[in-house]
Every structure is written in structure tokens, then in C-alpha cells.
Design a protein around this motif. Structure first.
Motif, PDB file in Angstrom:
ATOM      1  N   ARG A  54       0.829  -1.203   0.000  1.00 44.39           N
ATOM      2  CA  ARG A  54       0.000   0.000   0.000  1.00 44.39           C
ATOM      3  C   ARG A  54       0.865   1.255   0.000  1.00 44.39           C
ATOM      4  O   ARG A  54       0.575   2.233  -0.696  1.00 44.39           O
ATOM      5  CB  ARG A  54      -0.923  -0.018   1.218  1.00 44.39           C
ATOM      6  CG  ARG A  54      -1.986   1.081   1.203  1.00 44.39           C
ATOM      7  CD  ARG A  54      -3.002   0.897   2.312  1.00 44.39           C
ATOM      8  NE  ARG A  54      -2.479   1.228   3.613  1.00 44.39           N
ATOM      9  CZ  ARG A  54      -2.223   0.342   4.580  1.00 44.39           C
ATOM     10  NH1 ARG A  54      -2.408  -0.943   4.369  1.00 44.39           N
ATOM     11  NH2 ARG A  54      -1.773   0.719   5.752  1.00 44.39           N
ATOM     12  N   LEU A  55       1.965   1.210   0.737  1.00 41.77           N
ATOM     13  CA  LEU A  55       2.826   2.381   0.824  1.00 41.77           C
ATOM     14  C   LEU A  55       3.623   2.605  -0.454  1.00 41.77           C
ATOM     15  O   LEU A  55       3.961   3.739  -0.783  1.00 41.77           O
ATOM     16  CB  LEU A  55       3.783   2.242   2.007  1.00 41.77           C
ATOM     17  CG  LEU A  55       3.126   2.188   3.389  1.00 41.77           C
ATOM     18  CD1 LEU A  55       4.185   2.090   4.469  1.00 41.77           C
ATOM     19  CD2 LEU A  55       2.262   3.401   3.630  1.00 41.77           C
ATOM     20  N   LEU A  56       3.929   1.539  -1.181  1.00 46.33           N
ATOM     21  CA  LEU A  56       4.664   1.717  -2.430  1.00 46.33           C
ATOM     22  C   LEU A  56       3.803   2.378  -3.505  1.00 46.33           C
ATOM     23  O   LEU A  56       4.324   3.067  -4.380  1.00 46.33           O
ATOM     24  CB  LEU A  56       5.185   0.366  -2.943  1.00 46.33           C
ATOM     25  CG  LEU A  56       6.338  -0.244  -2.146  1.00 46.33           C
ATOM     26  CD1 LEU A  56       6.723  -1.593  -2.731  1.00 46.33           C
ATOM     27  CD2 LEU A  56       7.537   0.674  -2.121  1.00 46.33           C
ATOM     28  N   ASP A  57       2.500   2.151  -3.477  1.00 44.80           N
ATOM     29  CA  ASP A  57       1.577   2.844  -4.386  1.00 44.80           C
ATOM     30  C   ASP A  57       2.056   2.727  -5.843  1.00 44.80           C
ATOM     31  O   ASP A  57       2.249   3.724  -6.532  1.00 44.80           O
ATOM     32  CB  ASP A  57       1.482   4.316  -3.967  1.00 44.80           C
ATOM     33  CG  ASP A  57       0.351   5.053  -4.688  1.00 44.80           C
ATOM     34  OD1 ASP A  57      -0.655   4.413  -5.018  1.00 44.80           O
ATOM     35  OD2 ASP A  57       0.493   6.262  -4.929  1.00 44.80           O
ATOM     36  N   LEU A  58       2.193   1.491  -6.317  1.00 47.54           N
ATOM     37  CA  LEU A  58       2.763   1.253  -7.643  1.00 47.54           C
ATOM     38  C   LEU A  58       1.799   1.552  -8.781  1.00 47.54           C
ATOM     39  O   LEU A  58       2.215   1.588  -9.948  1.00 47.54           O
ATOM     40  CB  LEU A  58       3.242  -0.197  -7.746  1.00 47.54           C
ATOM     41  CG  LEU A  58       4.355  -0.605  -6.771  1.00 47.54           C
ATOM     42  CD1 LEU A  58       4.723  -2.064  -6.975  1.00 47.54           C
ATOM     43  CD2 LEU A  58       5.580   0.281  -6.917  1.00 47.54           C
ATOM     44  N   ASP A  59       0.523   1.765  -8.480  1.00 39.06           N
ATOM     45  CA  ASP A  59      -0.451   2.028  -9.539  1.00 39.06           C
ATOM     46  C   ASP A  59      -0.094   3.260 -10.358  1.00 39.06           C
ATOM     47  O   ASP A  59      -0.485   3.373 -11.518  1.00 39.06           O
ATOM     48  CB  ASP A  59      -1.851   2.207  -8.953  1.00 39.06           C
ATOM     49  CG  ASP A  59      -2.408   0.911  -8.381  1.00 39.06           C
ATOM     50  OD1 ASP A  59      -1.858  -0.156  -8.745  1.00 39.06           O
ATOM     51  OD2 ASP A  59      -3.365   0.953  -7.596  1.00 39.06           O
TER      52      ASP A  59
END
Length: 378
Positions: free
Chosen positions: A91-96
Motif C-alpha cells: 500500500r505504501l509503495l503505491d505502484l499504480d
């Protein structure tokens, strides 16, 4: 009576000790706030991806992704680091928000749990669903981690390890150099840094001998673009070391970008000054400086620009020593870099068909692996 007086004396000493600890804590917090303010004034300005072949993305706390685009192909090189804690890493990486690529190379540069917690999620979040071109480079311990079986695997071992490969439009050379002997591979995480010296390059609380090995990476790319072939060389490490500069070869290629970890730099003698002197990089970006347990969720909210959050894990003096040499990257950072015109040589060739060392079965990309219990950080 004497016993009562003795107890009163001990109580008084305890009070003085508590007062001293409180005073030291207040002073430390004051300096920490000054360090954060100093970093805030030197945070890199985030831009937008451009049409250049090389773009850096910084996600979460210390994960850096170099996106490379040729006229035929796209590649992402990932230097990962996670945030410890169940259910938060992906969730923290937010790769979207990041572009998908045709080929993915993930290189955990040391094998603490927090550097290898997101292997399945990185593959699922960055690799085009129709592609199976994913490579994991790491120590034997990394290659046994959850999610490693989703990748082709290259083991990093010994003082130096090298991988040369190519995909249509991009040739890749990865050189890994051990930062120090086992137990000295990176600086400790605790200490004042007052007694570091040329004969005591790591000071503070020593790492146990069983501690992981840490490596530095020199990555060289040759890319076919519409403007002709370009070259780009990246240096990256994700832990401070007083030995890394001495373990790099004397003859180094031109370094276009150095991603230099500055956490605990005050506990490694001569770092990062000796490293920068040897690399002579065109650009420097300071990484891995935020507190290990900081949760930058506020940086992921819609319409809210990323902010500097948790405590810097380096004292004010160490921050001041870096002034004017580079800038600090944080979650949400995007920056494009121009390559250099390639110097002679043949055009990038199609790779020969070869049987990989350990080919993963075709699997549907995962969103993220289940979290496992974190190993103790050393």
C-alpha cells in the motif's frame, strides 16, 4: 536512620539521573527537528516523467526504481526497501501510479527482511501482465525469500559478482561489490559516532557476526533510442559503509547518477566523502534517510503532495556535512535524466536463446504476498 538517609540519597541520585536523561532527550529531539528542517530545505524537487530514456521514481521509504525506455522495450531496475509491518508494504509503495514494463530486474542489496518483503508485489505491480521477464539478483538468503520463485534468479556471492544480459534495444551490465566483510557490511544503527577513525571505520553498537552481507551496485545500460544509442551508469547502495569506497575498483566508468544511502552515515568513517571522491558522479541523490518505522500514508492521499515525515536517522552534523552535494529523495519523487551518446561498439543485439538458471513457472502476477513475521533488524 542511616538506612533512611541512604535510601534518600539513592532516590536523589535517581532523580538527578532521570533529569539528566530527560534533558538529553529534549536536546536530542531539538537537534532532530533541526536535522529534519535542514533536510526539508534540501529535498529534491519532484518533476514529471519526460521523453528521456531514464527516469527515477522513489516510493515508500527508500525504494528506488530506475525506468529505462528504448525504442523497442522498457525496463525497470528496482532497489527495494519496505516498511516493517503487516499489510502496509505494498500500500505504501503505491505502484499504480508507475508505468508497467516489459522487463523487471529487482536487486535487494542486502537481505534484511525489510528489503525483501515485497518481491511478489513488485512483480505484480510493475511487470506487464503478458510478460514473464523478471529477474531477481540477491544473496542466497534473498533467493529463498517468499516470492523469489516468481523470478529468474541470479545469485550474488563473494567479493564481486557480475551479470551481463540484454533485451531488444537495451544491454545491461550489473556489477555487485561487497561493502565490507560479514559483520562489517554496513554501519551499525545505534551510536553517537564519536569514536570513528581510519582504524575503527564502524563505531557504535557492533553488528553481530551472523548479520547479513550488503552490496553496492554499479549498473551500466546501453539503450537504442530514436536519437541514437545512449549510455547511462548508475551507482546504488542502501546502507552506509566505511569500507565501500575501498572495495570498488580504481578504474570506474563515468557515473551519471549515484543513489547514496545516508542513514547512519555518522557511524561510518569517511562515508560518504570517500565514496563520492571515487565515483565523481554527475548527480547525487541521498536516499534511505527517513526513520525505519515511518508510515508515509499522508503522502498517498489524493491531491496531497508528498511531505517529509518521520525522523531522520542521522544527526544534525551529518546532515550539514552533506550540504550542497546533492538532494534528498522521498516518496513520490520523479526525475528524468539524459543519457550520454554511446561510445562506439555494435548496436544492441537480440539476446541469444539460453536456458535460465532457474526459470519460474508462468504464473498470474500477484498483487502482493502475504506478510510474514519480520526478522529482527540488526
Amino acid at each position: 536512620m542511616k538506612r533512611r538517609q541512604m535510601l534518600q540519597g539513592l532516590t536523589g541520585l535517581g532523580g538527578l539521573a532521570c533529569a539528566g536523561l530527560w534533558s538529553s532527550s529534549v536536546l536530542a529531539e531539538s537537534k532532530n527537528k533541526q536535522a529534519r528542517a535542514q533536510i526539508q530545505s534540501a529535498v529534491c524537487e519532484a518533476g514529471q516523467p519526460s521523453q528521456t530514456a531514464f527516469t527515477l521514481y522513489t516510493r515508500g521509504v527508500g525504494t528506488n526504481i530506475l525506468h529505462i525506455a528504448s525504442s523497442q522495450n522498457s525496463l525497470a531496475l528496482v532497489i527495494p526497501k519496505g516498511v516493517r509491518g503487516k499489510g502496509r508494504n505494498m500500500r505504501l509503495l503505491d505502484l499504480d501510479a508507475l508505468p508497467e514494463v516489459d522487463t523487471l530486474i529487482v536487486c535487494p542489496l542486502h537481505d534484511h527482511y525489510d528489503h525483501t518483503a515485497n518481491l511478489g508485489g513488485l512483480r505484480g505491480g510493475l511487470l506487464n501482465p503478458g510478460s514473464n521477464h523478471a529477474m531477481l539478483c540477491g544473496t542466497k538468503k534473498v533467493l529463498r525469500r517468499k516470492g523469489a520463485d516468481l523470478y529468474y534468479r541470479h545469485e550474488i556471492a563473494g567479493a564481486q559478482s557480475k551479470l551481463e544480459t540484454s533485451i531488444p534495444g537495451i544491454s545491461i551490465t550489473l556489477e555487485f561489490y561487497r561493502q565490507g566483510e560479514r559483520g562489517e557490511s554496513h554501519a551499525p544503527h545505534w551510536g553517537a559516532g564519536k569514536n570513528c577513525s581510519v582504524s575503527n571505520r564502524h563505531c557504535g553498537m557492533r553488528l553481530p557476526v551472523r548479520s547479513v552481507e550488503a552490496y553496492a551496485l554499479l549498473a551500466h545500460f546501453r539503450v537504442e533510442t530514436a536519437d541514437g544509442p545512449q549510455e547511462f551508469t548508475l551507482f546504488a547502495n542502501d546502507a552506509a559503509s566505511g569500507f565501500v569506497a575501498g572495495n570498488l575498483p580504481d578504474a570506474l566508468p563515468v557515473c551519471d547518477l549515484a543513489l547514496v544511502a545516508v542513514a547512519d552515515a555518522h557511524l561510518a568513517y569517511g562515508y560518504p566523502e570517500e565514496l563520492l571522491e571515487k565515483l565523481a558522479p554527475a548527480e547525487v541523490r541521498w536516499t534511505d534517510w527517513e526513520g525505519y518505522f515511518w508510515d508515509p500514508m499522508h503522502a498517498l492521499k489524493t491531491n496531497e503532495a508528498p511531505k517529509t515525515g518521520g525522523p531522520a536517522i542521522m544527526p544534525l552534523g551529518a546532515v550539514e556535512d552533506l550540504e550542497g552535494q546533492g538532494c534528498f529523495v522521498r516518496h513520490g519523487h520523479v526525475e528524468s535524466f539524459a543519457g550520454r551518446p554511446a561510445s562506439g561498439g555494435a548496436a544492441v543485439a537480440e539476446p541469444e536463446d539460453a536456458e535460465p538458471e532457474a526459470a519460474p513457472e508462468d504464473v498470474e502476477a500477484e498483487a502482493a504476498p502475504e506478510d510474514v513475521e519480520a526478522e529482527p533488524e540488526t
